[in-house]
Write a protein that holds these residues in place. Structure first.
Motif, PDB file in Angstrom:
ATOM      1  N   LEU A 143       3.114  15.620  28.963  1.00 43.43           N
ATOM      2  CA  LEU A 143       3.002  14.375  28.206  1.00 43.43           C
ATOM      3  C   LEU A 143       4.316  13.629  28.419  1.00 43.43           C
ATOM      4  CD1 LEU A 143       1.127  16.576  26.808  1.00 43.43           C
ATOM      5  CD2 LEU A 143       1.254  15.140  24.785  1.00 43.43           C
ATOM      6  N   HIS A 144       4.277  12.621  29.274  1.00 41.30           N
ATOM      7  CA  HIS A 144       5.500  12.008  29.787  1.00 41.30           C
ATOM      8  C   HIS A 144       5.795  10.680  29.109  1.00 41.30           C
ATOM      9  CE1 HIS A 144       8.758  11.128  32.468  1.00 41.30           C
ATOM     10  NE2 HIS A 144       8.166  10.031  32.917  1.00 41.30           N
ATOM     11  N   ASP A 145       7.089  10.445  28.891  1.00 39.49           N
ATOM     12  CA  ASP A 145       7.595   9.193  28.315  1.00 39.49           C
ATOM     13  C   ASP A 145       6.982   8.953  26.944  1.00 39.49           C
ATOM     14  OD1 ASP A 145       8.919   6.829  27.900  1.00 39.49           O
ATOM     15  OD2 ASP A 145       7.582   5.631  29.154  1.00 39.49           O
ATOM     16  N   VAL A 146       7.324   9.827  26.015  1.00 41.84           N
ATOM     17  CA  VAL A 146       6.794   9.731  24.655  1.00 41.84           C
ATOM     18  C   VAL A 146       7.947   9.698  23.654  1.00 41.84           C
ATOM     19  CG1 VAL A 146       4.650  10.906  25.229  1.00 41.84           C
ATOM     20  CG2 VAL A 146       6.605  12.253  24.417  1.00 41.84           C
ATOM     21  N   THR A 147       7.639   9.218  22.473  1.00 44.86           N
ATOM     22  CA  THR A 147       8.517   9.383  21.321  1.00 44.86           C
ATOM     23  C   THR A 147       8.048  10.647  20.604  1.00 44.86           C
ATOM     24  OG1 THR A 147       8.935   7.019  21.060  1.00 44.86           O
ATOM     25  CG2 THR A 147       9.206   8.401  19.097  1.00 44.86           C
ATOM     26  N   VAL A 148       8.969  11.563  20.356  1.00 50.38           N
ATOM     27  CA  VAL A 148       8.613  12.828  19.720  1.00 50.38           C
ATOM     28  C   VAL A 148       9.020  12.807  18.250  1.00 50.38           C
ATOM     29  CG1 VAL A 148       9.103  15.302  19.593  1.00 50.38           C
ATOM     30  CG2 VAL A 148       8.653  14.225  21.806  1.00 50.38           C
TER      31      VAL A 148
ATOM     32  N   ARG B  76       1.817   4.278  17.715  1.00 53.77           N
ATOM     33  CA  ARG B  76       3.092   3.893  17.109  1.00 53.77           C
ATOM     34  C   ARG B  76       3.667   5.067  16.337  1.00 53.77           C
ATOM     35  NH1 ARG B  76      -0.739   0.517  15.631  1.00 53.77           N
ATOM     36  NH2 ARG B  76      -0.510   0.765  13.365  1.00 53.77           N
ATOM     37  N   ASP B  77       4.912   4.931  15.915  1.00 56.62           N
ATOM     38  CA  ASP B  77       5.648   6.035  15.301  1.00 56.62           C
ATOM     39  C   ASP B  77       5.399   6.089  13.796  1.00 56.62           C
ATOM     40  OD1 ASP B  77       7.396   7.996  14.536  1.00 56.62           O
ATOM     41  OD2 ASP B  77       9.228   6.874  15.054  1.00 56.62           O
ATOM     42  N   PRO B  78       4.698   7.090  13.291  1.00 57.01           N
ATOM     43  CA  PRO B  78       4.472   7.189  11.841  1.00 57.01           C
ATOM     44  C   PRO B  78       5.752   7.372  11.033  1.00 57.01           C
ATOM     45  CG  PRO B  78       2.903   8.548  13.043  1.00 57.01           C
ATOM     46  CD  PRO B  78       3.953   8.123  14.027  1.00 57.01           C
ATOM     47  N   ALA B  79       6.795   7.916  11.637  1.00 54.42           N
ATOM     48  CA  ALA B  79       8.045   8.092  10.895  1.00 54.42           C
ATOM     49  C   ALA B  79       8.740   6.764  10.650  1.00 54.42           C
ATOM     50  CB  ALA B  79       8.981   9.033  11.652  1.00 54.42           C
TER      51      ALA B  79
ATOM     52  N   ALA C 175       4.183   6.154  23.588  1.00 57.37           N
ATOM     53  CA  ALA C 175       3.383   6.584  22.440  1.00 57.37           C
ATOM     54  C   ALA C 175       4.066   7.759  21.735  1.00 57.37           C
ATOM     55  CB  ALA C 175       1.987   6.980  22.892  1.00 57.37           C
ATOM     56  N   THR C 176       3.731   7.952  20.481  1.00 54.66           N
ATOM     57  CA  THR C 176       4.373   9.011  19.688  1.00 54.66           C
ATOM     58  C   THR C 176       3.534  10.281  19.680  1.00 54.66           C
ATOM     59  OG1 THR C 176       5.512   7.437  18.246  1.00 54.66           O
ATOM     60  CG2 THR C 176       5.168   9.664  17.368  1.00 54.66           C
ATOM     61  N   VAL C 177       4.210  11.395  19.929  1.00 48.62           N
ATOM     62  CA  VAL C 177       3.585  12.713  19.834  1.00 48.62           C
ATOM     63  C   VAL C 177       4.169  13.419  18.617  1.00 48.62           C
ATOM     64  CG1 VAL C 177       3.348  14.981  20.912  1.00 48.62           C
ATOM     65  CG2 VAL C 177       3.162  12.904  22.307  1.00 48.62           C
ATOM     66  N   MET C 178       3.298  13.874  17.737  1.00 48.74           N
ATOM     67  CA  MET C 178       3.745  14.630  16.566  1.00 48.74           C
ATOM     68  C   MET C 178       2.851  15.845  16.389  1.00 48.74           C
ATOM     69  SD  MET C 178       2.380  12.354  13.307  1.00 48.74           S
ATOM     70  CE  MET C 178       2.340  13.714  12.128  1.00 48.74           C
TER      71      MET C 178
ATOM     72  N   SER D 137      12.457  10.919  18.161  1.00 48.24           N
ATOM     73  CA  SER D 137      13.317  10.823  19.344  1.00 48.24           C
ATOM     74  C   SER D 137      12.546  10.154  20.472  1.00 48.24           C
ATOM     75  CB  SER D 137      13.779  12.213  19.791  1.00 48.24           C
ATOM     76  OG  SER D 137      14.490  12.860  18.762  1.00 48.24           O
ATOM     77  N   PRO D 138      12.999   8.992  20.941  1.00 55.02           N
ATOM     78  CA  PRO D 138      12.300   8.314  22.039  1.00 55.02           C
ATOM     79  C   PRO D 138      12.649   8.908  23.388  1.00 55.02           C
ATOM     80  CG  PRO D 138      14.192   7.019  21.353  1.00 55.02           C
ATOM     81  CD  PRO D 138      14.137   8.221  20.437  1.00 55.02           C
ATOM     82  N   ALA D 139      11.900   8.465  24.402  1.00 50.51           N
ATOM     83  CA  ALA D 139      12.162   8.827  25.796  1.00 50.51           C
ATOM     84  C   ALA D 139      12.216  10.342  25.994  1.00 50.51           C
ATOM     85  CB  ALA D 139      13.460   8.177  26.289  1.00 50.51           C
ATOM     86  N   ARG D 140      11.159  11.002  25.587  1.00 49.70           N
ATOM     87  CA  ARG D 140      11.037  12.434  25.754  1.00 49.70           C
ATOM     88  C   ARG D 140       9.785  12.762  26.555  1.00 49.70           C
ATOM     89  NH1 ARG D 140      15.486  12.046  24.031  1.00 49.70           N
ATOM     90  NH2 ARG D 140      16.534  13.363  22.477  1.00 49.70           N
ATOM     91  N   SER D 141       9.715  13.992  27.012  1.00 44.08           N
ATOM     92  CA  SER D 141       8.513  14.525  27.639  1.00 44.08           C
ATOM     93  C   SER D 141       8.229  15.892  27.048  1.00 44.08           C
ATOM     94  CB  SER D 141       8.664  14.623  29.156  1.00 44.08           C
ATOM     95  OG  SER D 141       8.683  13.336  29.744  1.00 44.08           O
TER      96      SER D 141
END
Length: 423
Positions: free
Chosen positions: A9-14, A389-392, A58-61, A23-27
């Motif tokens: 899952l590439h280029d996500v906000t975690v 979008r980022d729920p946090a 996109a945000t991954v949580m 944290s943006p710009a994560r994989s």
């Protein structure tokens, strides 16, 4: 998707689920059913034996856990309707639909809080066998109920109440028997009632239901079998009895004082608070046939006030809060789970990332997967939700089902309009 497939899952906000900012710009690299690595997007491999899924920020949580649900309640308005509104086969079909819908709301697990006719256990078996879609389930027993407060028990109620739906257990020895039977059937948590409830026919919120000895008997029996116990506890005396008996979960805790709250924190007891359900009953009850004088007779305004008092102190005290508030009533229908989360932000002033921690890391621990789920981290189960979008940053994102892209359970696409690429 095969179980050994690797997915990036590439280029996500975690949003990791631990109460911190995202944290943006994560994989996130998933291998089979687990997360293999979380790394900066700039350090992600460009190619390899994995499928790359570009998600453009996109945000991954983590998938959330609903900490208290009656999956078989269907827009009920009275205590009688919780058991008798539908026949058991009809209730089971509704429960299966509710379980599947949880996924589309971003929940990858739930912990039962009273299972009509043992439906929690049957649902878990069906989902694990691949018969129906649904989240991971920590199944609860049927409600183990007593007919009234000590000294006001009613043997006639036991005779009228079908054992299959809800056992009424006024004999201490039968508590051991029924607790054992529920665990034999697959219950991992046992539901008891240390206090009444202003909406109950047999006892009000401040009245005791189970005695301390009865509570201790259930706790000792369940713990010996590796199961836990959750206690409906609104009144302070009931909360104190539940703590003295050693229960694992306090449901509601609405009249808890500071001493009780400190004991809850010291002992690591989970609290599943009640703010949303009583608030919605008072606000919407007239629409569903509740007379104004009946609503005025409830002590729910005081309960709401005390809940709003202690929730902002919960993190500082070290309390383990998990959301989930009697969904399935007409004024709190299944599918409105995110409304409870947003209420914690808007009414209690809790930070969005803290509410997410309650639903993710704390929820996974309540479900019995504290070291295995609820956090976006290497080694954890890949129970993940992708949001636009980022729920946090704005927790109302969780109320927008159109913002949910994909839900993975154990690395497999389980819900949402967008599935990972096949290759």
């Amino acid at each position: 998707m095969t179980t050994d497939r690797r997915l990036l899952l590439h280029d996500v906000t975690v949003q990791e689920g631990l109460g911190r900012a995202s944290s943006p710009a994560r994989s996130v690299l998933v291998s089979g059913e687990r997360i293999e690595a979380v790394l900066p997007a700039a350090e992600a491999p460009a190619e390899g034996d994995f499928v790359r899924w570009d998600l453009a920020g996109a945000t991954v949580m983590p998938g959330m856990t609903l900490g208290h649900t009656h999956i078989a309640y269907v827009n009920v308005t009275t205590g009688r309707e919780t058991l008798f509104k539908y026949r058991v086969p009809e209730v089971a079909l509704h429960a299966a639909r509710h379980a599947a819908d949880l996924l589309s709301c971003g929940y990858t697990a739930f912990v039962g809080a009273g299972s009509v006719a043992g439906i929690d256990m049957a649902l878990k078996n069906a989902i694990e066998a691949g018969v129906i879609a649904g989240p991971r389930i920590t199944p609860c027993s049927r409600d183990l109920m007593v007919s009234g407060p000590p000294g006001r028990r009613s043997p006639e109620l036991k005779e009228r109440m079908p054992r299959e739906l809800m056992p009424v257990v006024d004999v201490l020895g039968d508590l051991v028997k029924y607790t054992e039977e529920e665990i034999d059937e697959g219950a991992e948590i046992i539901k008891v009632f240390s206090s009444g409830d202003d909406t109950f026919p047999n006892a009000r919120s401040e009245e005791l239901l189970f005695t301390r000895e009865e509570l201790s008997t259930v706790v000792e029996t369940a713990h010996r079998r590796g199961a836990r116990v959750r206690a409906h506890s609104r009144g302070l005396a009931g909360i104190r009895n539940a703590l003295a008996a050693g229960v694992d979960v306090i449901d509601h805790a609405t009249y808890a004082d500071d001493r009780a709250l400190d004991q809850i924190a010291e002992r690591g007891v989970f609290v599943v608070p009640s703010l949303f359900q009583p608030d919605r009953l008072l606000a919407l009850g007239e629409r569903f046939g509740k007379a104004p004088d009946y609503l005025e007779s409830l002590d729910f305004r005081d309960e709401i006030e005390n809940t709003l008092r202690f929730l902002p102190t919960a993190e500082g005290r070290g309390m383990k809060i998990v959301p989930g508030d009697d969904f399935g009533f007409a004024w709190t229908p299944h599918g409105t789970y995110a409304d409870e989360l947003v209420m914690y932000v808007e009414r209690a002033g809790i930070a969005p990332e803290t509410v997410i921690k309650w639903a993710c890391a704390n929820g996974a621990e309540l479900a019995g997967r504290g070291a295995d789920a609820g956090v976006v981290a290497a080694g954890r189960l890949a129970d993940l939700v992708v949001w636009d979008r980022d729920p946090a940053a704005d927790l109302t994102v969780l109320q927008d089902k159109g913002a949910l892209r994909s839900v993975l359970v154990g690395g497999r696409h389980a819900a949402g309009p967008v599935a990972p690429p096949a290759s």
